[in-house]
Design a protein around this motif. Structure first.
Motif, PDB file in Angstrom:
ATOM      1  N   ALA B  22     117.711  -5.148  24.119  1.00  0.00           N
ATOM      2  CA  ALA B  22     117.394  -5.737  22.810  1.00  0.00           C
ATOM      3  C   ALA B  22     116.891  -7.176  22.941  1.00  0.00           C
ATOM      4  CB  ALA B  22     118.647  -5.712  21.923  1.00  0.00           C
ATOM      5  N   ILE B  23     116.914  -7.711  24.176  1.00  0.00           N
ATOM      6  CA  ILE B  23     116.607  -9.133  24.360  1.00  0.00           C
ATOM      7  C   ILE B  23     115.193  -9.316  24.887  1.00  0.00           C
ATOM      8  CG2 ILE B  23     117.292 -11.260  25.554  1.00  0.00           C
ATOM      9  CD1 ILE B  23     120.098  -9.973  25.915  1.00  0.00           C
ATOM     10  N   ASP B  24     114.396 -10.146  24.196  1.00  0.00           N
ATOM     11  CA  ASP B  24     113.142 -10.637  24.777  1.00  0.00           C
ATOM     12  C   ASP B  24     112.857 -12.029  24.211  1.00  0.00           C
ATOM     13  OD1 ASP B  24     111.577 -10.509  22.371  1.00  0.00           O
ATOM     14  OD2 ASP B  24     111.350  -8.359  22.676  1.00  0.00           O
ATOM     15  N   SER B  25     111.788 -12.647  24.642  1.00  0.00           N
ATOM     16  CA  SER B  25     111.505 -14.044  24.269  1.00  0.00           C
ATOM     17  C   SER B  25     111.403 -14.236  22.770  1.00  0.00           C
ATOM     18  CB  SER B  25     110.184 -14.493  24.906  1.00  0.00           C
ATOM     19  OG  SER B  25     110.267 -14.419  26.294  1.00  0.00           O
ATOM     20  N   ASP B  26     110.878 -13.243  22.077  1.00  0.00           N
ATOM     21  CA  ASP B  26     110.546 -13.410  20.660  1.00  0.00           C
ATOM     22  C   ASP B  26     111.605 -12.893  19.699  1.00  0.00           C
ATOM     23  OD1 ASP B  26     108.112 -14.563  21.382  1.00  0.00           O
ATOM     24  OD2 ASP B  26     107.193 -12.575  21.625  1.00  0.00           O
ATOM     25  N   VAL B  27     112.723 -12.386  20.228  1.00  0.00           N
ATOM     26  CA  VAL B  27     113.745 -11.865  19.322  1.00  0.00           C
ATOM     27  C   VAL B  27     114.548 -13.040  18.753  1.00  0.00           C
ATOM     28  CG1 VAL B  27     115.585 -11.532  21.051  1.00  0.00           C
ATOM     29  CG2 VAL B  27     115.488 -10.051  19.048  1.00  0.00           C
ATOM     30  N   THR B  28     114.833 -12.970  17.451  1.00  0.00           N
ATOM     31  CA  THR B  28     115.630 -14.036  16.822  1.00  0.00           C
ATOM     32  C   THR B  28     117.114 -13.731  16.982  1.00  0.00           C
ATOM     33  OG1 THR B  28     115.742 -12.946  14.666  1.00  0.00           O
ATOM     34  CG2 THR B  28     113.860 -14.421  15.064  1.00  0.00           C
ATOM     35  N   PHE B  29     117.928 -14.787  16.846  1.00  0.00           N
ATOM     36  CA  PHE B  29     119.376 -14.580  16.877  1.00  0.00           C
ATOM     37  C   PHE B  29     119.821 -13.726  15.695  1.00  0.00           C
ATOM     38  CE2 PHE B  29     119.108 -18.603  19.387  1.00  0.00           C
ATOM     39  CZ  PHE B  29     119.543 -18.048  20.585  1.00  0.00           C
TER      40      PHE B  29
END
Lengths: 411, 79
Positions: B22-29
């Motif tokens: 679920a994690i990449d550079s553009d994912v928001t918190f």
């Protein structure tokens, strides 16, 4: 079976059990009937005065709840959620479609997030107040058991946590029955949860003299009603029952495992931790519960006793059972297998009592080889006993002098 | 992901048990379901990870992993 006209029964349509005896009803019932203790050495507590206890084996919170969700919850909440999910599924209820406003949650808890508090207290001492997690309070508070189960299942009716120490689970079931009787809810998930097997908690219990000292043979340590008992074995676990009005359960074609027919509560008003030696508080609770059920002492077939394996509890409770019920009821203490799950105990044992009613089987009391000579009651030992169980009683006593008794009947 | 982003991602997956997929550079918190309390917890851990102070409230739920990495880089942290 005796007449129960006029009493208010609520149907037990679902059970969820996450205990040292296993995860799920079948695992629990199979293990409980073996009469073999779950107590083992706890490698995380080697520096503690009592380095053994009863943990839930193989409980993988990350797999069951999702890692990020599980990370935000203390273990007593994790256990409660899994037990509540099991219970709803066992009742054939689907939380994604039920009318959540009519569903209540009542769970017993006593020691809350003890792990969190110890960890954060260490952080405070070592690194100062800014090192204390902002999640400390939501992970610590006892009511979070009910709050998180409500979130998980979309239960939007009344919810609360009962705190009557080791009677909390029984108190929760009695309180849930009132919510159904008043019409405040159509379904209540009632039970208890506890997981506080920390160095501080266990040291405190050990310093009270409450725990067995049989660290050389943990599996023989919890021996309710045995002449050589020397204290209880701490455990963790959760038990949740789905309760509904009988007519509602019938109307939707639900399987009714047993009926909660009576409840009684009483307080010793005697001492903070010692039971009143005459057992008058638990006697009052039991007599009240029987009267509430419209039943007499001679109707009781089976007692799932509090039976902690402490010298004081078992002699007080055992004498009271003889005085009130005579010698007819088949008594057991399933704590011999599970250890003492504290605030969860009343709910877990009510679930076992319901299964005893359903299956006509009284499980044996682990490690009972020589009945305390002070006692003259029929304690089932060695092997499970097959018998008709139309009326079962579950008793609970808690520090603070809290006493509670439940009367369960066949449907 | 750059080096700082990768280290943040490692913190998210190890300390917070966020699914690495679920994690990449553009994912928001926010998309990762981090609320304000969890963000304060994250700040404490990133402070130790990068050795640079992060005040409560500096990390917000509309920030991406990339935004957080830039904030930390601006404080002088290096990979």
């Amino acid at each position: 079976m005796a007449q129960t006209g006029g009493s208010f029964g609520v149907a037990i349509t679902g059970l969820g059990l996450v205990t040292p005896a296993g995860i799920g009803v079948q695992q629990n019932w199979d293990r409980i009937q073996t009469g073999i203790s779950c107590a083992t050495t706890d490698e995380s507590l080697t520096d503690s005065p009592v380095g053994f206890n009863c943990r839930v084996p193989g409980f993988d919170a990350d797999a069951l709840l999702g890692g990020f969700s599980a990370w935000q919850m203390e273990r007593f909440v994790q256990l409660a959620i899994v037990a509540a999910r099991q219970s709803a599924a066992d009742a054939g209820l689907d939380p994604s479609t039920w009318d959540g406003a009519r569903v209540g949650i009542v769970l017993g808890n006593s020691l809350g997030g003890a792990q969190t508090f110890e960890r954060q207290h260490s952080a405070l001492l070592e690194r100062g107040p800014r090192a204390v997690s902002p999640l400390t309070i939501p992970m610590y508070m006892v009511n979070m058991a009910a709050g998180y189960v409500a979130i998980d299942l979309g239960a939007k009716g009344p919810s609360l946590v009962t705190a009557t120490a080791c009677a909390s689970g029984s108190t929760a079931i009695g309180t849930a029955r009132d919510l159904l009787r008043s019409g405040a809810c159509d379904v209540v998930l009632a039970g208890g949860t506890e997981s506080a097997l920390t160095p501080t908690t266990l040291s405190g219990l050990a310093r009270m003299g409450a725990l067995s000292k049989r660290s050389d043979d943990p599996a023989s340590a919890c021996r309710p009603f045995d002449a050589d008992r020397d204290g209880f074995v701490a455990g963790e676990g959760a038990g949740v029952l789905v309760l509904e009005r009988i007519e509602d359960a019938r109307a939707r074609g639900a399987r009714i495992r047993a009926v909660v027919r009576g409840f009684g509560a009483a307080t010793d008003a005697h001492h903070a931790t010692a039971p009143e030696p005459g057992g008058r508080g638990i006697e009052q609770a039991l007599r009240t519960a029987l009267a509430d059920a419209g039943l007499g002492p001679g109707d009781v077939d089976h007692v799932n006793a509090h039976g902690t394996s402490t010298p004081m509890n078992d002699v007080t409770e055992g004498r009271m059972l003889r005085r009130v019920l005579g010698d007819r009821a088949a008594v057991t203490s399933t704590k011999g297998v599970t250890g003492h799950t504290l605030a969860a105990a009343g709910a877990i044992e009510a679930a076992y009592a319901a299964l005893a009613v359903e299956h006509g089987t009284v499980p044996p009391t682990a490690n009972l080889t020589r009945l305390d000579p002070e006692l003259d009651i029929d304690v089932v030992a060695g092997a499970a006993r097959t018998t008709t169980v139309d009326v079962a009683v579950s008793t609970s006593l808690g520090f603070g002098g809290h006493n509670a008794a439940l009367v369960l009947t066949a449907h | 992901m750059n080096g700082i982003e990768q280290r943040i991602a490692n913190v998210l997956s190890t300390s917070f048990k966020v699914d690495p997929n679920a994690i990449d550079s553009d994912v928001t918190f926010l998309a990762l379901k981090f609320d304000s309390l969890v963000l304060i917890e994250l700040s404490l851990i990133l402070e130790k990870e990068f050795g640079t102070p992060i005040e409560d409230g500096e990390l917000t739920d509309d920030m991406t992993i990339n935004d957080a990495a830039e904030l930390i880089a601006a404080k002088g942290a290096t990979v």
